[in-house]
Design an enzyme around this catalytic site. Structure first.
Site, mmCIF file in Angstrom:
data_model
loop_
_atom_site.group_PDB
_atom_site.id
_atom_site.type_symbol
_atom_site.label_atom_id
_atom_site.label_comp_id
_atom_site.label_asym_id
_atom_site.label_seq_id
_atom_site.Cartn_x
_atom_site.Cartn_y
_atom_site.Cartn_z
ATOM 1 N N ASP A 92 59.389 64.749 52.506
ATOM 2 C CA ASP A 92 59.835 63.365 52.479
ATOM 3 C C ASP A 92 58.901 62.441 51.728
ATOM 4 O O ASP A 92 59.137 61.217 51.672
ATOM 5 C CB ASP A 92 60.076 62.858 53.904
ATOM 6 N N ASP A 154 68.775 66.475 53.619
ATOM 7 C CA ASP A 154 68.131 65.185 53.315
ATOM 8 C C ASP A 154 67.271 65.252 52.049
ATOM 9 O O ASP A 154 67.047 64.252 51.379
ATOM 10 C CB ASP A 154 67.224 64.727 54.466
#
Ligand code: GLY
Length: 375
Positions: A92, A154
């Protein structure tokens, strides 16, 4: 109606007023979920660290209000210690530095931000598993945890950092890795009906697919709506960066599934495939993310097709504004109510989430005509 945009200026004004007020309270910190009206702060290493500064950059871009720039820059500087503490970084980092360093570089040409963005792009490259062609999601969560084979939907949103690094350096390695990961997503994450898996486990030695895991969705074969939203926007961005037809077809497929499963007010439940006995909480953040992806898709197809996606994205944003906005409530930090961050773990259900706020504001800015994306 969706094509009557009179509400847009009003919504933008309310965002400005509210962010001006909350920025004084939140300052250069890293909010995630708003509980009882107050945004709870996370460590700068948490995956959501980029959204608050990113939101401030979006508002700064329109208003040139220096107080927003100052806070966003301070957030970026605070993230430096996360880079040196690199073992905490997971995939991320794409979210985190795209909305801080890349955003600042794109807006202001700051060299130090370019350096940070490229440094982090190199760290992200280091998570690529060349046998399975996936970017590893996380680091061990606890002693003895082996999640070296996990990749998640994601991660599509982390790929733009790699495309940006190729654009800046001229070195194709970054975009090659992004495309390899994208191909893995097409092969293993997207179901024929356009719904998506959240997590796939690969054997990290052989690269073979082992299993699909439900993750933040209800079950491995359910349809977590935020995962679907990451796919709508992530695949739309993959098409933008590669111009490869397969990503256009894939983003249309997941977009059709997403639109077809929206309830009457156009804001999704947290999972599109829930048994009767499970409460259908909304996840407003999934709506905001998907709306941004749909608006981007509308920009990339013929004018005959564009209407479908533009209308769907606009209707979601309008409903978020009219039915989920916390505009008059001075005791609430969040902009958009009723996000659900992690239902299976019982975390942050029916609350404002900073990424819901971020994508809502990005969507409004796009509708207002500002199409320059940080992604
Ligand atoms: N990327 C984690 C989430 O969507 O909650």
């Amino acid at each position: 109606m969706a094509n009557n945009l009179a509400w847009l200026d009003e919504a933008w004004q309310k965002v400005n007023d509210k962010v001006k007020r909350t920025s004084k309270k939140i300052g250069p910190n890293f909010p995630h979920a708003s509980l009882n009206g107050s945004y709870q702060l996370e460590a700068p290493s948490w995956w959501t660290a980029g959204f608050w500064p990113g939101l401030l950059w979006l508002v700064y871009r329109e208003t040139k209000d220096e107080s927003f720039r100052e806070i966003a820059e301070q957030c970026e500087e605070k993230l430096d210690r996360v880079i040196t503490d690199y073992y905490k970084l997971d995939h991320d980092m794409g979210f985190m530095w795209t909305l801080t360093s890349v955003a600042r570089y794109k807006l202001l040409g700051e060299e130090d931000s370019k350096r940070r963005g490229l440094l982090v792009a190199n760290l992200l490259m280091g998570r690529f598993n060349a046998k399975g062609n996936y970017i590893r999601a996380w680091n061990p969560w606890f002693e003895g945890d082996d999640n070296s084979g996990l990749a998640i939907i994601d991660c599509l949103m982390n790929l733009p950092l790699l495309f940006w690094a190729t654009e800046i350096t001229g070195d194709p390695r970054y975009s090659i890795v992004a495309k390899k990961h994208g191909e893995t997503v097409l092969e293993h994450f997207i179901r024929k009906d356009g719904s998506v898996h959240h997590i796939i486990r690969f054997d990290p030695e052989t690269g073979e697919r082992v299993e699909a895991i439900g993750g933040q969705g209800f079950a491995s074969e359910s349809a977590w709506s935020r995962g679907a939203a990451w796919a709508v926007y992530g695949l739309s961005l993959l098409y933008k960066h590669t111009n490869e037809e397969k990503y256009l077809q894939a983003t249309k497929n997941v977009s059709h599934f997403f639109i077809a499963n929206l309830p009457e007010d156009d804001v999704p439940h947290w999972d599109f495939r829930l048994p009767e006995n499970i409460t259908k909480h909304r996840d407003s953040s999934a709506g905001a993310i998907a709306a941004c992806g749909l608006l981007l898709l509308a920009d990339q197809v013929s004018s005959t097709e564009a209407g479908i996606y533009k209308e769907a994205g606009t209707k979601i944003l309008k409903s978020l504004y009219e039915n989920y906005g916390a505009w008059e409530n001075e005791q609430e930090d969040g902009l958009i109510l009723e996000g659900t961050s992690h239902y299976p773990e019982g975390k942050n259900i029916d609350v404002p989430l900073i990424y819901g706020d971020y994508y809502f504001v990005e969507g409004l800015a796009t509708l207002k005509g500002n199409r320059e994306l940080f992604w």
